[in-house]
Design an enzyme around this catalytic site. Structure first.
Site, PDB file in Angstrom:
ATOM      1  N   TYR A 183       0.589  -1.319   0.236  1.00 23.69           N
ATOM      2  CA  TYR A 183      -0.102  -0.044   0.207  1.00 23.69           C
ATOM      3  C   TYR A 183       1.439   1.303   0.101  1.00 23.69           C
ATOM      4  O   TYR A 183       0.220   1.815  -0.688  1.00 23.69           O
ATOM      5  CB  TYR A 183      -0.664   0.003   1.424  1.00 23.69           C
ATOM      6  CG  TYR A 183      -2.103  -1.094   0.757  1.00 23.69           C
ATOM      7  CD1 TYR A 183      -3.290  -1.213  -0.167  1.00 23.69           C
ATOM      8  CD2 TYR A 183      -2.162  -2.295   1.680  1.00 23.69           C
ATOM      9  CE1 TYR A 183      -3.957  -1.812  -0.244  1.00 23.69           C
ATOM     10  CE2 TYR A 183      -2.817  -3.173   1.302  1.00 23.69           C
ATOM     11  CZ  TYR A 183      -3.777  -3.031   0.364  1.00 23.69           C
ATOM     12  OH  TYR A 183      -4.897  -4.078   0.188  1.00 23.69           O
TER      13      TYR A 183
ATOM     14  N   ARG B  98       1.689   1.921  -3.775  1.00 30.00           N
ATOM     15  CA  ARG B  98       0.437   2.319  -4.326  1.00 30.00           C
ATOM     16  C   ARG B  98      -0.323   3.443  -4.055  1.00 30.00           C
ATOM     17  O   ARG B  98      -0.509   4.174  -4.655  1.00 30.00           O
ATOM     18  CB  ARG B  98      -0.968   1.660  -4.071  1.00 30.00           C
ATOM     19  CG  ARG B  98      -1.054   0.039  -4.081  1.00 30.00           C
ATOM     20  CD  ARG B  98      -1.092  -0.603  -5.466  1.00 30.00           C
ATOM     21  NE  ARG B  98       0.178  -0.161  -6.139  1.00 30.00           N
ATOM     22  CZ  ARG B  98       1.336  -0.875  -6.156  1.00 30.00           C
ATOM     23  NH1 ARG B  98       1.387  -1.643  -5.426  1.00 30.00           N
ATOM     24  NH2 ARG B  98       2.033   0.105  -7.341  1.00 30.00           N
TER      25      ARG B  98
ATOM     26  N   GLN C 237     -16.461   2.539  -4.601  1.00 30.91           N
ATOM     27  CA  GLN C 237     -14.928   1.883  -3.917  1.00 30.91           C
ATOM     28  C   GLN C 237     -14.044   2.346  -3.844  1.00 30.91           C
ATOM     29  O   GLN C 237     -12.842   1.113  -3.888  1.00 30.91           O
ATOM     30  CB  GLN C 237     -15.390   0.858  -5.020  1.00 30.91           C
ATOM     31  CG  GLN C 237     -16.995   0.142  -5.073  1.00 30.91           C
ATOM     32  CD  GLN C 237     -16.849  -1.069  -6.090  1.00 30.91           C
ATOM     33  OE1 GLN C 237     -16.777  -2.193  -5.498  1.00 30.91           O
ATOM     34  NE2 GLN C 237     -17.837  -0.428  -7.265  1.00 30.91           N
ATOM     35  N   ASN C 238     -13.245   3.167  -5.084  1.00 29.96           N
ATOM     36  CA  ASN C 238     -12.081   3.517  -5.301  1.00 29.96           C
ATOM     37  C   ASN C 238     -11.647   4.052  -4.105  1.00 29.96           C
ATOM     38  O   ASN C 238     -11.720   4.218  -3.618  1.00 29.96           O
ATOM     39  CB  ASN C 238     -11.775   4.407  -6.513  1.00 29.96           C
ATOM     40  CG  ASN C 238     -11.981   4.051  -7.421  1.00 29.96           C
ATOM     41  OD1 ASN C 238     -12.241   2.193  -7.732  1.00 29.96           O
ATOM     42  ND2 ASN C 238     -12.418   5.050  -8.715  1.00 29.96           N
ATOM     43  N   VAL C 239      -9.734   3.803  -3.449  1.00 27.22           N
ATOM     44  CA  VAL C 239      -9.700   3.952  -3.079  1.00 27.22           C
ATOM     45  C   VAL C 239      -8.280   4.730  -3.086  1.00 27.22           C
ATOM     46  O   VAL C 239      -7.964   5.839  -2.475  1.00 27.22           O
ATOM     47  CB  VAL C 239      -8.029   2.780  -2.651  1.00 27.22           C
ATOM     48  CG1 VAL C 239      -9.772   1.856  -1.270  1.00 27.22           C
ATOM     49  CG2 VAL C 239      -7.769   2.010  -2.722  1.00 27.22           C
TER      50      VAL C 239
ATOM     51  N   HIS D  77     -14.828   1.471   0.500  1.00 26.75           N
ATOM     52  CA  HIS D  77     -13.522   0.895   0.831  1.00 26.75           C
ATOM     53  C   HIS D  77     -12.077   0.937   1.369  1.00 26.75           C
ATOM     54  O   HIS D  77     -10.530   0.716   1.287  1.00 26.75           O
ATOM     55  CB  HIS D  77     -12.593  -0.168  -0.702  1.00 26.75           C
ATOM     56  CG  HIS D  77     -14.269  -0.692  -0.983  1.00 26.75           C
ATOM     57  ND1 HIS D  77     -14.300  -1.905  -2.234  1.00 26.75           N
ATOM     58  CD2 HIS D  77     -15.085  -1.599  -0.408  1.00 26.75           C
ATOM     59  CE1 HIS D  77     -15.477  -2.614  -2.559  1.00 26.75           C
ATOM     60  NE2 HIS D  77     -15.841  -2.344  -1.292  1.00 26.75           N
TER      61      HIS D  77
ATOM     62  N   CYS E 229      -7.356   1.841  18.777  1.00 23.54           N
ATOM     63  CA  CYS E 229      -7.310   2.987  19.599  1.00 23.54           C
ATOM     64  C   CYS E 229      -8.697   3.630  18.458  1.00 23.54           C
ATOM     65  O   CYS E 229      -9.079   4.194  18.539  1.00 23.54           O
ATOM     66  CB  CYS E 229      -6.294   4.224  20.154  1.00 23.54           C
ATOM     67  SG  CYS E 229      -6.235   5.105  18.447  1.00 23.54           S
TER      68      CYS E 229
HETATM   69  P1  NAD Z   1     -12.477  -4.210 -11.322  1.00 23.10           P
HETATM   70  O1  NAD Z   1     -11.373  -4.141 -11.532  1.00 23.10           O
HETATM   71  O2  NAD Z   1     -13.292  -5.050 -11.111  1.00 23.10           O
HETATM   72  O3  NAD Z   1     -13.638  -3.438 -12.740  1.00 23.10           O
HETATM   73  C1  NAD Z   1     -13.554  -2.694 -13.241  1.00 23.10           C
HETATM   74  C2  NAD Z   1     -14.634  -2.487 -14.774  1.00 23.10           C
HETATM   75  O4  NAD Z   1     -14.115  -1.304 -15.157  1.00 23.10           O
HETATM   76  C3  NAD Z   1     -14.725  -3.653 -15.551  1.00 23.10           C
HETATM   77  O5  NAD Z   1     -16.150  -3.855 -15.339  1.00 23.10           O
HETATM   78  C4  NAD Z   1     -14.222  -2.648 -16.753  1.00 23.10           C
HETATM   79  O6  NAD Z   1     -15.804  -2.952 -18.414  1.00 23.10           O
HETATM   80  C5  NAD Z   1     -14.501  -1.012 -16.648  1.00 23.10           C
HETATM   81  N1  NAD Z   1     -13.691  -0.175 -17.330  1.00 23.10           N
HETATM   82  C6  NAD Z   1     -12.255  -0.761 -17.381  1.00 23.10           C
HETATM   83  N2  NAD Z   1     -11.928   0.455 -17.813  1.00 23.10           N
HETATM   84  C7  NAD Z   1     -13.297   1.386 -18.248  1.00 23.10           C
HETATM   85  C8  NAD Z   1     -12.665   2.920 -18.192  1.00 23.10           C
HETATM   86  N3  NAD Z   1     -11.855   3.210 -18.810  1.00 23.10           N
HETATM   87  N4  NAD Z   1     -13.916   3.670 -18.457  1.00 23.10           N
HETATM   88  C9  NAD Z   1     -15.368   2.591 -17.708  1.00 23.10           C
HETATM   89  N5  NAD Z   1     -15.009   1.413 -17.282  1.00 23.10           N
HETATM   90  C10 NAD Z   1     -14.064   0.556 -17.588  1.00 23.10           C
HETATM   91  O7  NAD Z   1     -12.968  -2.863 -10.813  1.00 23.10           O
HETATM   92  P2  NAD Z   1     -14.109  -2.988  -9.200  1.00 23.10           P
HETATM   93  O8  NAD Z   1     -15.436  -3.554  -9.587  1.00 23.10           O
HETATM   94  O9  NAD Z   1     -13.913  -1.729  -9.071  1.00 23.10           O
HETATM   95  O10 NAD Z   1     -13.380  -3.558  -7.830  1.00 23.10           O
HETATM   96  C11 NAD Z   1     -11.989  -3.938  -7.921  1.00 23.10           C
HETATM   97  C12 NAD Z   1     -11.798  -3.463  -5.988  1.00 23.10           C
HETATM   98  O11 NAD Z   1     -11.028  -3.042  -6.317  1.00 23.10           O
HETATM   99  C13 NAD Z   1     -12.689  -2.086  -5.790  1.00 23.10           C
HETATM  100  O12 NAD Z   1     -12.799  -2.666  -4.189  1.00 23.10           O
HETATM  101  C14 NAD Z   1     -11.219  -1.354  -5.314  1.00 23.10           C
HETATM  102  O13 NAD Z   1     -11.314  -0.723  -3.990  1.00 23.10           O
HETATM  103  C15 NAD Z   1     -10.441  -1.655  -5.855  1.00 23.10           C
HETATM  104  N6  NAD Z   1      -9.182  -0.921  -7.157  1.00 23.10           N
HETATM  105  C16 NAD Z   1      -8.972   0.518  -6.607  1.00 23.10           C
HETATM  106  C17 NAD Z   1      -9.050   0.938  -7.051  1.00 23.10           C
HETATM  107  C18 NAD Z   1      -8.471   2.190  -7.503  1.00 23.10           C
HETATM  108  O14 NAD Z   1      -8.366   3.433  -6.808  1.00 23.10           O
HETATM  109  N7  NAD Z   1      -8.371   3.156  -8.500  1.00 23.10           N
HETATM  110  C19 NAD Z   1      -8.497   0.148  -8.508  1.00 23.10           C
HETATM  111  C20 NAD Z   1      -7.712  -0.893  -8.524  1.00 23.10           C
HETATM  112  C21 NAD Z   1      -8.263  -1.806  -7.706  1.00 23.10           C
END
Ligand code: NAD
Length: 234
Positions: free
Chosen positions: A53, A56, A88-90, A106, A117
């Site tokens: 992390y 990242r 869902q993004n971090v 997330h 704590c």
């Molecule tokens: P996922 O990787 O499972 O799915 C990504 C989806 O995005 C796919 O369905 C794909 O078709 C679509 N996609 C890819 N490029 C695209 C674009 N340019 N425009 C539109 N759609 C596009 O991701 P998820 O469903 O978010 O689940 C994965 C988990 O991974 C989440 O819980 C998240 O916390 C974590 N994650 C986060 C990041 C981040 O914060 N940027 C990056 C990787 C993973």
């Protein structure tokens, strides 16, 4: 008042240079997802997960929001009570785009949390190794603020509270493998799905509009539809 929930996933940040899970064949930056994203992986090798992390977090420093993040930021500034921005993004690309009230389901890379704590500390792009001692309780118990597989996600309750009050749902860039986004359409009058391609985990027929395109391209249509919906519901 009419509420619109915008629920995003890794795909919205892909065009800003942050890789999704799906594009990586079950690997995240060449690491097994269960090794670096599960409670068992963390118990097995704490140092590896903290360093993962750290990398990242450092990667985020030079990343900039794209036009899909900016479209949501502008709408949220214009309609602060109507637009609910849940991700869902971090990463911190919505914050960099100017969004203030982002619900991170997330967790967030730029924060760390004390396992003892519960204190949350904002460390930006620093290494966690410079912040291992909790500034509140003093214990060396700081860890990443990311919800891993096998852990509770406290913000899921917030997601459901907003869905229950929502009129429209916009889902952008998620494979639906973690959250059953197609089921959420049952809460609303109108729903939009935008991904690059169909996903086995999403019943696309549950959505009123489906756009398979890059988020930056789809965002023009999405913005138009949101504005039309808001003026129609007035
Ligand atoms: P996922 O990787 O499972 O799915 C990504 C989806 O995005 C796919 O369905 C794909 O078709 C679509 N996609 C890819 N490029 C695209 C674009 N340019 N425009 C539109 N759609 C596009 O991701 P998820 O469903 O978010 O689940 C994965 C988990 O991974 C989440 O819980 C998240 O916390 C974590 N994650 C986060 C990041 C981040 O914060 N940027 C990056 C990787 C993973």
């Amino acid at each position: 008042m009419h509420k619109i929930v915008i629920l995003s996933g890794a795909g919205i940040s892909a065009e800003s240079g942050i890789r999704t899970f799906r594009d990586s064949d079950g690997l995240w930056e060449n690491h097994s997802i269960m090794e670096v994203c599960s409670d068992i992986g963390f118990m097995t090798n704490r140092q590896k997960v903290l360093s993962f992390y750290d990398n990242r977090r450092a990667d985020l420093a030079d990343k900039v929001p794209n036009s899909a993040h900016l479209m949501i930021a502008h709408l949220q500034q214009e309609y602060p009570d109507e637009i609910i921005n849940i991700t869902q993004n971090v990463d911190d690309l919505f914050e960099k785009a100017g969004c203030e009230n982002v619900i991170h389901l997330h967790g967030e890379l730029t924060k760390i949390i004390c396992e003892s704590c519960g204190h949350i500390e904002q460390i930006g792009y620093d290494s966690i190794h410079d912040h291992l001692n909790c500034p509140v309780c003093g214990l060396k118990k700081m860890r990443h603020h990311i919800v891993m597989f096998g852990e509770q996600a406290p913000e899921y309750q917030t997601l459901y509270q907003h869905l229950e009050q929502a009129d429209m749902l916009v889902v952008i860039g998620t494979s639906g493998q973690v959250l059953p986004v197609d089921e959420y359409t049952g809460f609303v009058k109108y729903s939009i799905l935008n991904n690059l391609e169909p996903s086995d985990a999403i019943r696309e027929e549950a959505f009123d509009t489906v756009i398979y395109a890059k988020a930056t391209e789809a965002s023009v249509q999405i913005e138009d539809e949101i504005r039309m919906f808001l003026s129609y519901m007035k």
